[in-house]
Design a protein around this motif. Structure first.
Motif, PDB file in Angstrom:
ATOM      1  N   ILE A 270       0.852  -1.188   0.000  1.00 14.36           N
ATOM      2  CA  ILE A 270       0.000   0.000   0.000  1.00 14.36           C
ATOM      3  C   ILE A 270       0.889   1.240   0.000  1.00 14.36           C
ATOM      4  O   ILE A 270       1.790   1.366   0.828  1.00 14.36           O
ATOM      5  CB  ILE A 270      -0.921   0.008   1.235  1.00 14.36           C
ATOM      6  N   PRO A 271       0.669   2.171  -0.925  1.00 15.31           N
ATOM      7  CA  PRO A 271       1.468   3.403  -0.943  1.00 15.31           C
ATOM      8  C   PRO A 271       1.344   4.155   0.376  1.00 15.31           C
ATOM      9  O   PRO A 271       0.301   4.113   1.039  1.00 15.31           O
ATOM     10  CB  PRO A 271       0.862   4.196  -2.103  1.00 15.31           C
ATOM     11  N   ALA A 272       2.402   4.854   0.729  1.00 19.69           N
ATOM     12  CA  ALA A 272       2.427   5.604   1.989  1.00 19.69           C
ATOM     13  C   ALA A 272       1.232   6.546   2.089  1.00 19.69           C
ATOM     14  O   ALA A 272       0.920   7.275   1.148  1.00 19.69           O
ATOM     15  CB  ALA A 272       3.727   6.401   2.090  1.00 19.69           C
ATOM     16  N   GLY A 273       0.560   6.502   3.224  1.00 24.78           N
ATOM     17  CA  GLY A 273      -0.544   7.403   3.504  1.00 24.78           C
ATOM     18  C   GLY A 273      -1.891   6.951   2.994  1.00 24.78           C
ATOM     19  O   GLY A 273      -2.911   7.577   3.305  1.00 24.78           O
ATOM     20  N   VAL A 326       4.511  12.509  13.330  1.00 23.99           N
ATOM     21  CA  VAL A 326       4.139  13.063  12.026  1.00 23.99           C
ATOM     22  C   VAL A 326       4.431  12.043  10.925  1.00 23.99           C
ATOM     23  O   VAL A 326       3.607  11.812  10.032  1.00 23.99           O
ATOM     24  CB  VAL A 326       4.898  14.379  11.758  1.00 23.99           C
ATOM     25  N   ILE A 327       5.599  11.411  10.983  1.00 24.58           N
ATOM     26  CA  ILE A 327       5.969  10.434   9.956  1.00 24.58           C
ATOM     27  C   ILE A 327       5.011   9.246   9.977  1.00 24.58           C
ATOM     28  O   ILE A 327       4.546   8.779   8.935  1.00 24.58           O
ATOM     29  CB  ILE A 327       7.424   9.978  10.163  1.00 24.58           C
ATOM     30  N   VAL A 328       4.692   8.770  11.173  1.00 23.99           N
ATOM     31  CA  VAL A 328       3.833   7.589  11.296  1.00 23.99           C
ATOM     32  C   VAL A 328       2.368   7.911  11.012  1.00 23.99           C
ATOM     33  O   VAL A 328       1.690   7.178  10.285  1.00 23.99           O
ATOM     34  CB  VAL A 328       3.995   6.972  12.710  1.00 23.99           C
ATOM     35  N   ASP A 329       1.872   8.997  11.594  1.00 23.18           N
ATOM     36  CA  ASP A 329       0.432   9.282  11.525  1.00 23.18           C
ATOM     37  C   ASP A 329       0.013  10.114  10.321  1.00 23.18           C
ATOM     38  O   ASP A 329      -1.117   9.980   9.841  1.00 23.18           O
ATOM     39  CB  ASP A 329      -0.025  10.011  12.796  1.00 23.18           C
ATOM     40  N   GLN A 336       2.209   1.921  11.760  1.00 21.38           N
ATOM     41  CA  GLN A 336       3.599   1.815  12.193  1.00 21.38           C
ATOM     42  C   GLN A 336       3.747   2.394  13.605  1.00 21.38           C
ATOM     43  O   GLN A 336       2.885   3.124  14.087  1.00 21.38           O
ATOM     44  CB  GLN A 336       4.524   2.560  11.218  1.00 21.38           C
ATOM     45  N   PHE A 337       4.872   2.069  14.247  1.00 24.44           N
ATOM     46  CA  PHE A 337       5.085   2.466  15.631  1.00 24.44           C
ATOM     47  C   PHE A 337       6.281   3.416  15.721  1.00 24.44           C
ATOM     48  O   PHE A 337       7.379   3.060  15.275  1.00 24.44           O
ATOM     49  CB  PHE A 337       5.349   1.235  16.500  1.00 24.44           C
ATOM     50  N   PRO A 338       6.121   4.627  16.291  1.00 27.18           N
ATOM     51  CA  PRO A 338       7.262   5.524  16.459  1.00 27.18           C
ATOM     52  C   PRO A 338       8.373   4.817  17.240  1.00 27.18           C
ATOM     53  O   PRO A 338       8.099   4.129  18.234  1.00 27.18           O
ATOM     54  CB  PRO A 338       6.679   6.690  17.265  1.00 27.18           C
ATOM     55  N   ALA A 339       9.623   4.963  16.803  1.00 25.06           N
ATOM     56  CA  ALA A 339      10.731   4.230  17.414  1.00 25.06           C
ATOM     57  C   ALA A 339      11.710   5.186  18.082  1.00 25.06           C
ATOM     58  O   ALA A 339      12.191   6.134  17.464  1.00 25.06           O
ATOM     59  CB  ALA A 339      11.457   3.400  16.360  1.00 25.06           C
ATOM     60  N   TYR A 340      11.992   4.906  19.336  1.00 26.42           N
ATOM     61  CA  TYR A 340      12.992   5.664  20.084  1.00 26.42           C
ATOM     62  C   TYR A 340      14.139   4.752  20.532  1.00 26.42           C
ATOM     63  O   TYR A 340      15.087   5.206  21.149  1.00 26.42           O
ATOM     64  CB  TYR A 340      12.342   6.349  21.288  1.00 26.42           C
ATOM     65  N   ALA A 401      12.098  11.049   3.562  1.00 23.12           N
ATOM     66  CA  ALA A 401      13.308  11.867   3.430  1.00 23.12           C
ATOM     67  C   ALA A 401      12.959  13.354   3.360  1.00 23.12           C
ATOM     68  O   ALA A 401      13.600  14.197   4.005  1.00 23.12           O
ATOM     69  CB  ALA A 401      14.086  11.444   2.187  1.00 23.12           C
ATOM     70  N   ILE A 402      11.952  13.680   2.573  1.00 25.51           N
ATOM     71  CA  ILE A 402      11.556  15.083   2.424  1.00 25.51           C
ATOM     72  C   ILE A 402      11.069  15.653   3.750  1.00 25.51           C
ATOM     73  O   ILE A 402      11.448  16.753   4.163  1.00 25.51           O
ATOM     74  CB  ILE A 402      10.472  15.223   1.327  1.00 25.51           C
ATOM     75  N   VAL A 403      10.217  14.900   4.446  1.00 23.40           N
ATOM     76  CA  VAL A 403       9.675  15.374   5.724  1.00 23.40           C
ATOM     77  C   VAL A 403      10.781  15.543   6.752  1.00 23.40           C
ATOM     78  O   VAL A 403      10.848  16.555   7.468  1.00 23.40           O
ATOM     79  CB  VAL A 403       8.593  14.398   6.241  1.00 23.40           C
ATOM     80  N   ALA A 404      11.682  14.564   6.837  1.00 20.20           N
ATOM     81  CA  ALA A 404      12.768  14.641   7.821  1.00 20.20           C
ATOM     82  C   ALA A 404      13.687  15.828   7.545  1.00 20.20           C
ATOM     83  O   ALA A 404      14.064  16.573   8.460  1.00 20.20           O
ATOM     84  CB  ALA A 404      13.566  13.334   7.823  1.00 20.20           C
ATOM     85  N   THR A 405      14.039  16.016   6.290  1.00 26.50           N
ATOM     86  CA  THR A 405      14.960  17.114   5.961  1.00 26.50           C
ATOM     87  C   THR A 405      14.313  18.473   6.181  1.00 26.50           C
ATOM     88  O   THR A 405      14.990  19.442   6.549  1.00 26.50           O
ATOM     89  CB  THR A 405      15.471  16.992   4.512  1.00 26.50           C
ATOM     90  N   GLN A 406      12.998  18.567   5.990  1.00 29.61           N
ATOM     91  CA  GLN A 406      12.304  19.821   6.290  1.00 29.61           C
ATOM     92  C   GLN A 406      12.331  20.113   7.786  1.00 29.61           C
ATOM     93  O   GLN A 406      12.499  21.271   8.194  1.00 29.61           O
ATOM     94  CB  GLN A 406      10.860  19.749   5.777  1.00 29.61           C
TER      95      GLN A 406
END
Length: 540
Positions: A270-273, A326-329, A336-340, A401-406
């Motif tokens: 399934i495409p992201a989102g 933000v990345i997960v939701d 997916q589960f946020p990872a720390y 990648a785009i979201v993280a770099t922003q």
């Protein structure tokens, strides 16, 4: 000698299992479809089809169809007989003796013997083979593996012997409680010496390949399609239902979705989102289930890596500034589960550690990130931090990648250049430290925390960050023979959170579309290691 029968807990006391247990479990009264072809999408071309040379998840999926190791995994991820029916363990837990079935055959009709495993395992550790998974053999604690891999001993000194055609003996350098689970991995599949010697590196081509799995390779068009069909020499062929498996290389996730809806594919990612909408549109075909994988960003800490990344304050700042929710939701939207921390919570026997920054609000993390970056001299008022981020071709990888770099730019003033490469080129450059920061992901080879944490051992072949911490190495070694690994793994995770050689981003779920006439998918197996021989298609 003490005897271990399969599957470990469920089958204790049983000396043999009927063959029907291992193949597609078709309920009585089921009407099967006339066409038993399973077609699915893969992202990119395979890195290899050679069990001792492959490294990708998609390549491993193909290998589990074409080859069979000592043990397989069932629908819940427990080991069940493959070529081996059972094994015995010596009282000191150092010697494993596997009893092989006598009806296992190669696709050319030759019997599969213990010698074929001996050849494959020695081949995997031989430096001239250059197996990307040679380190896995050392991880298995097979006596002699470490010295051979280091080039200090001959491959023939590996402590694996064929006592006869159906008896394989393996000696370990130290006890390893989960050793039997590790032999289901593709690197320790058997290999046909005669075919490899005759065809060299071309032995994996259709017509040349000799394999021992439920399927044989009949077609392989690079970057387009790979086809495997039922093998009439497979010992359990009578209980296999799927006749043909077709993998289509489709680089664009949305194009794959269109082809799925057109009926060209039985399974696609399934495409992201898009999971929420597709779950509503196709409730019986859209799935999101936990998977034993992590997603992370790897720093290049080698001598050729950026000078800024040698400062742990910079690494921690970049990790803190990532808003994983933000990345997960908002980006992935697929459970997916946020990872720390590095190891997924779904890992068997693993207790999630207390990680300080995991309990902060994102605003608190952001403030700490800015403070650390300023201290290091790279904040918005100091020297701008510039680096490149390497990732392999995928729309979801691109979006992340785009979201993280922003986030890094807005919060920390970092200027990041995105570098997108095809899978094989990406693997080569990441493995040779030709990057600043790179996408990383790992799916468990077996269900125990060491399958993740050992990646960050100094000696690991997949330690692409070239991270080295003596205490981490010491704890990993101690964990191999410990009866209580929890405090050891907790300390490792806490050291990683301080050193931050990699940035944990999220832990996976499987987001896929699966036609409702395809049955047998191992939804309860968090490793998501599947075998096409376990599938079947029902009539509509």
């Amino acid at each position: 000698m003490k005897t271990t029968r399969l599957t470990l807990a469920a089958l204790i006391g049983s000396t043999m299992l009927t063959t029907a247990v291992f193949a597609a479990d078709v309920p009585e009264g089921t009407t099967l479809a006339d066409d038993q072809t399973y077609t699915y999408r893969v992202l990119d071309e395979y890195d290899s089809l050679d069990p001792q040379l492959l490294e990708g998840v998609d390549s491993s999926t193909v290998a589990r169809d074409l080859f069979e190791g000592l043990y397989n995994l069932d629908a819940k991820g427990d080991i069940v007989p493959g070529v081996a029916l059972s094994h015995e363990v010596s009282d000191d837990n150092l010697t494993y003796t596997f009893t092989l079935r006598d009806d296992a055959k190669w696709s050319d009709g030759k019997p599969v013997t213990a010698g074929d495993f001996v050849y494959a395992w020695k081949r995997a550790v031989a430096p001239e083979t250059a197996s990307p998974y040679a380190w896995y053999m050392e991880l298995m604690s097979i006596d002699g593996a470490a010295d051979i891999i280091a080039g200090e001993a001959d491959p023939d000194t590996l402590a694996v012997k064929a006592l006869d055609d159906t008896t394989l003996e393996v000696t370990l350098s130290k006890p390893l409680p989960y050793f039997a689970d590790m032999v289901a991995h593709t690197t320790v599949f058997p290999a046909p010496k005669w075919a490899i010697e005759e065809h060299g590196q071309n032995w994996t081509r259709p017509g040349n390949m000799v394999s021992n799995g439920a399927y044989v390779l009949t077609e392989h068009v690079q970057k387009e399609r790979l086809v495997r069909e039922r093998s009439d020499t497979y010992w359990d062929n009578d209980n296999t239902v799927i006749e043909k498996v077709v993998a289509l290389v489709i680089g664009d996730e949305n194009q794959a979705l269109t082809r799925y809806k057109a009926g060209e594919l039985d399974k696609t990612d399934i495409p992201a989102g898009q999971y929420p909408n597709l779950k509503e549109e196709l409730p019986d075909e859209a799935y999101a289930v936990p998977r034993l994988c992590n997603y992370y960003f790897s720093f290049n800490l080698s001598d050729q890596g950026p000078e800024a990344f040698k400062d742990e304050r910079v690494r921690k700042a970049l990790a803190l500034a990532i808003d994983r929710d933000v990345i997960v939701d908002a980006v992935l939207k697929g459970g997916q589960f946020p990872a720390y921390n590095f190891t997924p919570a779904a890992t068997n026997g693993f207790e999630m550690p207390d990680i300080d920054y995991a309990d902060m609000t994102q605003a608190e993390r952001d403030q700490m990130a800015m403070d650390l970056m300023n201290e290091a001299g790279y904040g918005k008022g100091g020297e701008p931090l510039e680096f490149s981020y390497l990732y392999n071709t995928s729309e979801s990888h691109k979006q992340i990648a785009i979201v993280a770099t922003q986030m890094w730019k807005q919060k920390l003033g970092a200027q990041v250049t995105l570098d997108n490469q095809e899978w094989k080129v990406f693997l080569e450059n990441r493995g040779n430290q030709n990057y600043d920061m790179a996408r990383g992901a790992w799916c468990g080879d077996y269900n125990e925390a060491s399958t993740f944490l050992d990646l960050l051992a100094s000696s690991s072949g997949y330690n692409d960050a070239k991270y080295s911490n003596d205490r981490v190495d010491e704890l990993l070694t101690e964990a191999k023979s410990s009866h209580d690994t929890t405090p050891l793994y907790t300390e490792i995770e806490q050291i990683l959170a301080e050193d931050m050689p990699v940035i944990p981003v999220y832990h996976y779920s499987v987001n896929m579309l699966l036609k409702d006439d395809l049955k047998g998918w191992p939804m309860e197996n968090v490793m998501q290691k599947m075998y096409s021989k376990d599938f079947y298609k029902v009539a509509e």
